[in-house]
Design an enzyme around this catalytic site. Structure first.
Site, PDB file in Angstrom:
ATOM      1  N   CYS A  86       0.835  -1.201   0.000  1.00  0.00           N
ATOM      2  CA  CYS A  86       0.000   0.000   0.000  1.00  0.00           C
ATOM      3  C   CYS A  86       0.877   1.262   0.000  1.00  0.00           C
ATOM      4  O   CYS A  86       1.509   1.566  -0.997  1.00  0.00           O
ATOM      5  CB  CYS A  86      -0.979  -0.035   1.173  1.00  0.00           C
ATOM      6  SG  CYS A  86      -2.348   1.143   1.015  1.00  0.00           S
ATOM      7  N   HIS A 203      -3.534  -5.525   0.936  1.00  0.00           N
ATOM      8  CA  HIS A 203      -2.826  -5.785   2.190  1.00  0.00           C
ATOM      9  C   HIS A 203      -2.752  -7.289   2.492  1.00  0.00           C
ATOM     10  O   HIS A 203      -3.693  -7.854   3.049  1.00  0.00           O
ATOM     11  CB  HIS A 203      -3.538  -5.090   3.345  1.00  0.00           C
ATOM     12  CG  HIS A 203      -3.342  -3.619   3.399  1.00  0.00           C
ATOM     13  ND1 HIS A 203      -2.363  -3.025   4.173  1.00  0.00           N
ATOM     14  CD2 HIS A 203      -3.989  -2.606   2.768  1.00  0.00           C
ATOM     15  CE1 HIS A 203      -2.432  -1.705   4.025  1.00  0.00           C
ATOM     16  NE2 HIS A 203      -3.410  -1.428   3.175  1.00  0.00           N
ATOM     17  N   GLU A 205      -1.013  -8.708   4.812  1.00  0.00           N
ATOM     18  CA  GLU A 205      -0.963  -8.929   6.262  1.00  0.00           C
ATOM     19  C   GLU A 205      -2.358  -8.939   6.878  1.00  0.00           C
ATOM     20  O   GLU A 205      -2.549  -9.498   7.968  1.00  0.00           O
ATOM     21  CB  GLU A 205      -0.076  -7.867   6.931  1.00  0.00           C
ATOM     22  CG  GLU A 205      -0.707  -6.505   7.168  1.00  0.00           C
ATOM     23  CD  GLU A 205      -0.778  -5.621   5.933  1.00  0.00           C
ATOM     24  OE1 GLU A 205      -1.154  -4.446   6.080  1.00  0.00           O
ATOM     25  OE2 GLU A 205      -0.471  -6.104   4.816  1.00  0.00           O
TER      26      GLU A 205
END
Length: 232
Positions: A86, A203, A205
């Site tokens: 990002c 994302h 994660e």
């Protein structure tokens, strides 16, 4: 093995990445404040998401010009992996280690929702655990995620198989409706020509544990760790 997670003023996804690397994948990782500058002893770098320096000037523009980025470039020149997520992707394009630019979303509003992605190549240190053509799910959360590059650059990215992920519908088809930000050719993530620097707007994660709704993103980190284990 030790992986550095960079922190700038305004970074806010560093602890999420730290949790995934240490508690889920099970490797040594450490947050590194941008003033530290020296990355000696690290085998890889993650530039996480957030709003570094409030996105002033342009998203990622100020962070890209901090001295620690010289150390990131040096580490990458050694073949070690660098992952930008990002705002991290924005920083890497601003630092000119990845092609193109990330601009304001086509419909200028903050987009925060799940997206479907198609894996375009598994020939990178970050996608070895995927299958080419498979459709995976990761969330996005950005205002400036529209990928732009000149026509010649786009052609080179396609020819060199540097496009890693594209936004698609649930059946894996590239459509305008599946494109959340107006990115050219529905591009969600790319690698450099050496393939060891990867930037993506979604994302991983936030999609690394099934309790979150998807663990597809975990394989990005597992692939990165496998690459380090095999090469450094």
């Amino acid at each position: 093995m030790k992986i550095a997670i960079l922190q700038f003023g305004g970074t806010n996804c560093d602890q999420d990445v730290l949790h995934v690397l240490k508690d889920v994948v099970g490797v040594d990782a450490e947050t590194v404040w941008y003033k530290q500058e020296d990355l000696t002893g690290f085998d890889g770098v993650v530039v996480p998401g957030g709003f570094s320096y409030g996105d002033y000037l342009r998203a990622g523009a100020i962070a890209a010009r901090t001295p620690i980025m010289n150390s990131v470039k040096k580490l990458a020149a050694e073949g070690k992996p660098v992952l930008g997520i990002c705002n991290g992707f924005q920083i890497l394009t601003e630092a000119r280690v990845l092609e193109g630019a990330l601009t304001t979303n086509e419909y200028p509003k903050f987009r925060c929702h799940w997206t479907n992605l198609r894996v375009e190549t598994v020939d990178t240190p970050f996608t070895s655990k995927f299958r080419k053509g498979e459709v995976i799910r990761m969330p996005i959360a950005h205002m400036e995620g529209q990928f732009y590059a000149e026509e010649k650059t786009l052609a080179e990215l396609d020819e060199n198989e540097q496009v890693v992920f594209r936004y698609v519908d649930e059946n894996g088809k590239v459509t305008d409706e599946a494109n959340p930000n107006g990115s050219l050719e529905n591009i969600a993530g790319i690698v450099n020509t050496s393939r060891n620097i990867f930037g993506l707007m979604p994302h991983p994660e936030r999609a690394s544990e099934s309790i979150l709704g998807s663990d597809d993103g975990l394989r990005v980190f597992e692939s990165m760790v496998d690459y380090i284990t095999e090469n450094f």
